[in-house]
Design an enzyme around this catalytic site. Structure first.
Site, PDB file in Angstrom:
ATOM      1  N   GLU A 185     -15.981   6.325   5.821  1.00  0.00           N
ATOM      2  CA  GLU A 185     -15.217   5.620   6.859  1.00  0.00           C
ATOM      3  C   GLU A 185     -15.129   6.555   8.061  1.00  0.00           C
ATOM      4  OE1 GLU A 185     -11.078   5.004   5.887  1.00  0.00           O
ATOM      5  OE2 GLU A 185     -10.925   6.915   4.857  1.00  0.00           O
ATOM      6  N   ARG A 187       0.840  -1.211   0.000  1.00  0.00           N
ATOM      7  CA  ARG A 187       0.000   0.000   0.000  1.00  0.00           C
ATOM      8  C   ARG A 187       0.870   1.254   0.000  1.00  0.00           C
ATOM      9  NH1 ARG A 187      -4.386   0.638   4.684  1.00  0.00           N
ATOM     10  NH2 ARG A 187      -2.523   1.115   5.902  1.00  0.00           N
ATOM     11  N   LYS A 192      -2.644   6.961   1.323  1.00  0.00           N
ATOM     12  CA  LYS A 192      -2.372   7.225   2.739  1.00  0.00           C
ATOM     13  C   LYS A 192      -1.281   8.293   2.793  1.00  0.00           C
ATOM     14  CE  LYS A 192      -2.025   4.739   7.108  1.00  0.00           C
ATOM     15  NZ  LYS A 192      -3.040   5.497   7.823  1.00  0.00           N
TER      16      LYS A 192
END
Ligand code: PXG
Length: 291
Positions: A182, A50, A149
């Site tokens: 989220e 990721r 991220k």
């Protein structure tokens, strides 16, 4: 404490980055938060995959290979005697000129902190967490895509401030369509009609590593699970609700905007997933090695 910084280990007091680092000046960089359990790093390869995807999306070339990062993470844990804790791995754009242009930055900065972890209070695992819906929306995917991220967490921090002002510790974030995306640092799930559901990534969710583990555990337990668009109504009327993250693990949700979920206490599916998750974290992972 020893910190990995640009290829070597330095004392905490010497672990400093320049005021000209674009990670600081513009939030230009990417990071991972990774857990260590019982001397093993949980899902390290998935976190690194990721990280590289996030870096690719912002056109940042990480100046280390994935294998080198694995070694550096393990060594950070060994050096600091972190057998149960937390790894913060950060790659910034590096030192550059004042001005947005990232191509003035000669070399990305890489640092790794291996430390203890600050968990949510015990009570939320026993009684469930109280969630509010933040007025601050999740970034539109055509802005900084929430799947990246990045070091640019201000949007989430604004929602976190709302949670704290409302007297709780985590907030639900909606996307610009008004669907649930989220939480500020956790993915969110419902259980309804015996099915486990979570918003699709395209609704503004991070591709959470813990989120992925929930799908694996659901398959193992023969509980149907998948992605679904969710509204606040869907959360409020769910049989169960829980949130997931590397730091949080699996946390039952007691209330959503003051509406009790299910019985207002952790439900059976959530409790089962919490137990299975706990078992898994203690039975696998990349060994940090001896020293
Ligand atoms: N959504 C967001 C926005 C996150 O930042 C998650 C979901 C959960 O993803 P993982 O891969 O961890 O299951 C995150 C991750 C911290 C901290 O220091 C935050 C996260 C992870 C670890 C520590 O607050 N957020």
């Amino acid at each position: 404490m020893k910190i990995f910084l640009d290829g070597r280990f330095v004392k905490e007091a010497d672990a400093k980055v320049s005021v000209f680092d674009h990670g600081l000046l513009y939030g230009d960089g990417v990071f991972e938060g990774i857990r260590v359990y019982n001397g093993r790093i949980f899902r390290l390869d998935e976190h690194l995959d990721r990280l590289f995807d996030s870096a690719k999306a912002i056109m940042l070339k990480i100046p280390m290979t994935q294998e080198e990062l694995v070694k550096a993470c393990c060594e950070s844990c060994r050096m600091n005697k972190v057998r149960d804790g937390y790894i913060r791995l950060v790659v910034t754009r590096g030192v550059g000129n004042l001005g947005l242009n990232p191509f003035t930055c000669a070399k990305p900065t890489v640092f790794i902190i291996a430390d203890k972890i600050a968990l949510y209070p015990d009570k939320v695992y026993r009684k469930g967490i109280e969630l509010i819906t933040a007025a601050t929306q999740r970034n539109h995917p055509n802005a900084v895509n929430p799947a990246i991220k990045s070091l640019n967490y201000l949007n989430n921090i604004l929602a976190k401030i709302e949670a704290i002002h409302a007297g709780t510790i985590e907030a639900i974030m909606l996307n610009t369509q008004g669907n649930v995306a989220e939480c500020t640092g956790d993915n969110i799930f419902v259980v309804r009609g015996g099915r486990i559901e979570t918003p699709p990534v395209s609704d503004g969710a991070l591709i959470g590593i813990t989120r992925g583990v929930i799908f694996e555990l659901a398959a193992k337990l023969n509980i149907p699970a998948g992605e679904a668009h969710l509204t606040r109504y869907d959360l409020m009327t769910a049989d169960e609700c829980f949130i997931t993250g590397s730091a949080a693990e699996v946390v039952p949700v007691a209330t959503v905007d003051c509406r009790p979920i299910g019985g207002g206490k952790p439900g059976p599916v959530t409790l089962q997933l919490m137990a299975e998750f706990h078992k898994l974290t203690r039975s696998e992972g990349t060994p940090i090695g001896k020293k």
